[in-house]
Structures are given as structure tokens and as C-alpha cells.
Scaffold this active site. Structure first.
Site, PDB file in Angstrom:
ATOM      1  N   SER A 136      39.839  54.811  46.106  1.00  0.00           N
ATOM      2  CA  SER A 136      40.164  55.741  47.183  1.00  0.00           C
ATOM      3  C   SER A 136      40.271  55.069  48.543  1.00  0.00           C
ATOM      4  O   SER A 136      40.553  55.724  49.536  1.00  0.00           O
ATOM      5  CB  SER A 136      39.107  56.845  47.253  1.00  0.00           C
TER       6      SER A 136
ATOM      7  N   THR B 159      37.247  58.879  50.971  1.00  0.00           N
ATOM      8  CA  THR B 159      37.282  58.163  52.239  1.00  0.00           C
ATOM      9  C   THR B 159      35.922  57.562  52.551  1.00  0.00           C
ATOM     10  O   THR B 159      34.896  58.166  52.275  1.00  0.00           O
ATOM     11  CB  THR B 159      37.611  59.169  53.366  1.00  0.00           C
TER      12      THR B 159
ATOM     13  N   THR C  80      40.977  54.838  54.374  1.00  0.00           N
ATOM     14  CA  THR C  80      41.240  55.497  53.090  1.00  0.00           C
ATOM     15  C   THR C  80      42.630  55.165  52.579  1.00  0.00           C
ATOM     16  O   THR C  80      43.520  54.796  53.347  1.00  0.00           O
ATOM     17  CB  THR C  80      41.122  57.033  53.251  1.00  0.00           C
TER      18      THR C  80
ATOM     19  N   ARG D 175      52.645  61.643  53.344  1.00  0.00           N
ATOM     20  CA  ARG D 175      51.510  62.473  53.723  1.00  0.00           C
ATOM     21  C   ARG D 175      50.442  61.645  54.426  1.00  0.00           C
ATOM     22  O   ARG D 175      50.141  60.515  54.045  1.00  0.00           O
ATOM     23  CB  ARG D 175      50.917  63.140  52.484  1.00  0.00           C
ATOM     24  N   VAL D 176      49.876  62.208  55.474  1.00  0.00           N
ATOM     25  CA  VAL D 176      48.777  61.593  56.218  1.00  0.00           C
ATOM     26  C   VAL D 176      47.648  62.608  56.300  1.00  0.00           C
ATOM     27  O   VAL D 176      47.887  63.784  56.595  1.00  0.00           O
ATOM     28  CB  VAL D 176      49.216  61.170  57.636  1.00  0.00           C
ATOM     29  N   GLY D 177      46.431  62.177  56.051  1.00  0.00           N
ATOM     30  CA  GLY D 177      45.279  63.058  56.108  1.00  0.00           C
ATOM     31  C   GLY D 177      44.547  62.975  57.429  1.00  0.00           C
ATOM     32  O   GLY D 177      45.101  62.585  58.462  1.00  0.00           O
ATOM     33  N   ASP D 178      43.272  63.311  57.409  1.00  0.00           N
ATOM     34  CA  ASP D 178      42.481  63.369  58.639  1.00  0.00           C
ATOM     35  C   ASP D 178      41.975  62.018  59.104  1.00  0.00           C
ATOM     36  O   ASP D 178      41.664  61.852  60.287  1.00  0.00           O
ATOM     37  CB  ASP D 178      41.272  64.289  58.433  1.00  0.00           C
TER      38      ASP D 178
ATOM     39  N   THR E 197      34.862  63.566  55.413  1.00  0.00           N
ATOM     40  CA  THR E 197      35.449  63.143  54.145  1.00  0.00           C
ATOM     41  C   THR E 197      35.820  64.386  53.359  1.00  0.00           C
ATOM     42  O   THR E 197      35.225  65.447  53.538  1.00  0.00           O
ATOM     43  CB  THR E 197      34.469  62.272  53.344  1.00  0.00           C
ATOM     44  N   GLY E 198      36.817  64.274  52.510  1.00  0.00           N
ATOM     45  CA  GLY E 198      37.254  65.426  51.730  1.00  0.00           C
ATOM     46  C   GLY E 198      38.728  65.698  51.913  1.00  0.00           C
ATOM     47  O   GLY E 198      39.491  64.805  52.294  1.00  0.00           O
ATOM     48  N   LEU E 199      39.148  66.924  51.655  1.00  0.00           N
ATOM     49  CA  LEU E 199      40.566  67.262  51.776  1.00  0.00           C
ATOM     50  C   LEU E 199      40.979  67.224  53.237  1.00  0.00           C
ATOM     51  O   LEU E 199      40.577  68.076  54.036  1.00  0.00           O
ATOM     52  CB  LEU E 199      40.824  68.645  51.177  1.00  0.00           C
ATOM     53  N   GLY E 200      41.810  66.261  53.597  1.00  0.00           N
ATOM     54  CA  GLY E 200      42.162  66.025  54.985  1.00  0.00           C
ATOM     55  C   GLY E 200      42.794  67.206  55.685  1.00  0.00           C
ATOM     56  O   GLY E 200      42.516  67.473  56.860  1.00  0.00           O
TER      57      GLY E 200
END
Length: 324
Positions: free
Chosen positions: A83, A186, A204, A214-217, A237-240
Site C-alpha cells: 500500500s 497509507t 501511499t 485518482r488522487v486520495g487524501d 488513513t483510510g478511504l481518501g
């Protein structure tokens, strides 16, 4: 299926862990903090070796920003971690892209998003912070900047474990990830030196089998990471997507500014996140924070989130409480 696809981690209670140079144990969550400086916190059990690397960097004379960079660089090289780093699980097109951010307590910050072929995106994020007038570089522009700064481009190929998992995923190519199964762990790290200066880092490979681009948090200052010497620091951490919707890390720091403890601030962030996201049974997110006095708090949507906490004397893994 990869261990990364199991968000609810097996409990480590009662298991002894050893990190060279530090005493490591596992103990239950405690709201009280030992108020010791320096102090390093990081998400998940891979935070134990990351914390060790950060503490060793401090012991060798490094600054707190050196420490939080060195700590997560250790995770970026961990071939068993799918990850974080170039060995991470790819997007739907079979390409691994990376995100990272770094920040100091005076407001200096840098990040990179949608980066390919860079072994240490956290170091590239630091270069953005220190060598450009910008906060974030993305995609091909970030890669061009990396080349100009002497970062080597790695061969673009999946690690053996990621390649195996990707071939298995393609049998169904399910578009919507179910977070408690398809995990993206992350690593976020926040730290305080002996003088009370704060810094944080986050890196991450993002959500497994995400849409390309796609880009997360994690690279978004205020979402996955925020640091303020006057107040404290937080990481997520988790679903961005769920974390971005509430500017999670910034929210926690602002709540601490208003007088909430780190634990109370993390709990409120989880409540806000639950209120702003549908299908919460399929969403996991965890928050980790410290205030300028060295008090620590964490909270998650569902059980399974843990974090590592290190001082010069010990390095321990702590199970976070959760809303459900």
C-alpha cells in the site's frame, strides 16, 4: 489474496514485538499520554519500524523534518507492504502511482500526486517544499521536477506480489472497492522533537485498482496531514475520498485549537465523516493526532485501526477505539 486486502487487522494484543534499538511491546489504547519528548506517532503496525527509523535519525542529530522523512522512507522500501511505495498495488490499468506530503509546524509544506517511477515520493515532496515556490506538483510535471533534482527513474514494473494480486483482481475487475476488504494502508507520521517543534509526513500508493489519475487524501495538505506548532498535528488513513470531504487533518488541529483533546478531536472528525458519507459500513478511516503538550489521541470509524508510538525509551503498538 494480499494481506493488504484485509482492512480489519488481526489483533496484536499480547504479542511481543521487537525493533532493534528500541523496546517494543503492545498495550491497550490509553487516552493518557506519557508526555515525553521527542515523540513519534505513525499509523498501522508498519509504523513500528518506521518509528524506529525516525527515532534513530533524531539520535544521529537530525531535525524533526529529517526524522519524519526517514521514518516513512523505510516503509516506502518495504517489499511486503503493498500500500506504500512502488511495490504497491496498481490502478485499474496496472500502473502504480504514488502520492506523498510533508509539513512542518511553521506552515512550510510540499506534496506530490500521481507520480510514477519515483522510489521515494516523500523526498520529492520535501524537495517541492524546499526548492520550489509551490506546494504541490502532480503527474508528469512532478516526474520532470524529480529528474531535474537528480532523482533516478525506476523501471516501471509491478512487484511480484502486486503482479500476482493484480492478475487475480482482473478475473472480476470489480470497480467499486469495499474498504474492509480492499485495504490501502497509507502511512502517516507525526512527530515532535525535544524542543516541541512539530512535523509530519504521509505517503501511499493509494487505493488499489483505482481509476487511472485518482488522487486520495495523502498529498492534500489539510486532508491527510496538517501540522501547526501552535496547536499540534494530525494525520489520516483510510478511504481518501471520505477524508477529503471533511478536510480531516485540518479539522482535528482546529478542534484542538479550540480546546479539544487529541482524542476528542479525532472522535469529532469521525462523527463528521460518518455524517458526510453514504454506505458507511463499507468505509474505514482512522485519525491520529498529538497536541503541542505531547498528548496523543486516535479514533476510527470501524475496529481494526492501530498506531505506533515511540519515544527514546520505547516503541509500542496501540489499538485505537472506534465509533462502531
Amino acid at each position: 489474496m494480499s494481506q493488504r486486502r484485509k482492512f480489519i487487522k488481526q489483533s496484536l494484543m499480547g504479542t511481543a514485538l521487537f525493533i532493534p534499538g528500541l523496546e517494543s511491546t503492545v498495550r491497550p489504547f490509553s487516552r493518557k499520554e506519557i508526555n515525553s519528548k521527542p515523540l513519534i506517532l505513525s499509523t498501522w503496525n508498519h509504523g513500528l519500524p518506521a518509528n524506529d527509523a525516525a527515532i534513530q535519525r533524531l539520535k544521529s542529530g537530525g531535525s524533526i523534518i529529517d526524522a519524519v522523512e526517514a521514518g516513512v522512507k523505510d516503509t516506502e522500501l518495504d517489499m511486503d507492504n503493498l500500500s506504500v511505495g512502488l511495490q504497491g498495488l496498481p490502478d485499474r490499468e496496472g500502473i502504480t502511482t504514488l502520492d506523498a506530503s510533508i509539513m512542518t509546524g511553521d506552515g512550510s509544506c510540499g506534496s506530490v500526486a500521481f507520480v510514477r517511477q519515483i522510489k521515494h515520493p516523500i523526498s520529492l515532496a520535501r524537495a517541492v517544499m524546499e526548492k520550489t515556490p509551490h506546494v504541490m506538483l502532480a503527474g508528469e510535471g512532478a516526474r520532470q521536477f524529480a529528474i531535474s533534482e537528480g532523482f533516478p527513474l525506476e523501471k516501471e514494473e509491478l512487484s511480484p506480489k502486486a503482479a500476482e494480486a493484480y492478475q487475480e483482481w482482473k478475473k472480476t475487475s470489480q470497480y467499486k472497492p469495499i474498504i474492509n476488504i480492499e485495504n490501502h494502508d497509507t502511512i502517516g507520521m507525526i512527530g515532535m522533537d525535544a524542543n516541541g517543534n512539530l512535523a509530519g509526513s504521509c505517503t501511499t500508493s493509494g487505493l488499489a485498482y483505482k481509476m487511472h489519475g485518482r488522487v486520495g487524501d495523502s498529498p492534500i495538505i489539510g486532508a491527510g496531514l496538517f501540522v501547526d506548532n501552535e496547536v499540534g498535528a494530525a494525520t489520516a488513513t483510510g478511504l481518501g475520498e471520505s477524508i477529503i470531504r471533511i478536510c480531516g487533518a485540518f479539522l482535528i488541529v482546529e478542534l484542538m485549537r479550540q480546546g479539544r483533546s487529541p482524542r476528542e478531536a479525532c472522535e469529532e472528525a469521525v462523527r463528521r465523516l460518518i455524517s458526510k458519507n453514504k454506505n458507511i459500513k463499507d468505509i474505514q478511516a482512522g485519525f491520529l493526532a498529538m497536541n503541542k503538550d505531547g498528548e496523543v489521541g486516535a479514533f476510527a470509524v470501524h475496529p481494526g485501526f492501530n498506531y505506533a508510538q515511540a519515544t527514546l525509551q520505547e516503541n509500542v503498538l496501540i489499538d485505537s477505539k472506534s465509533h462502531f
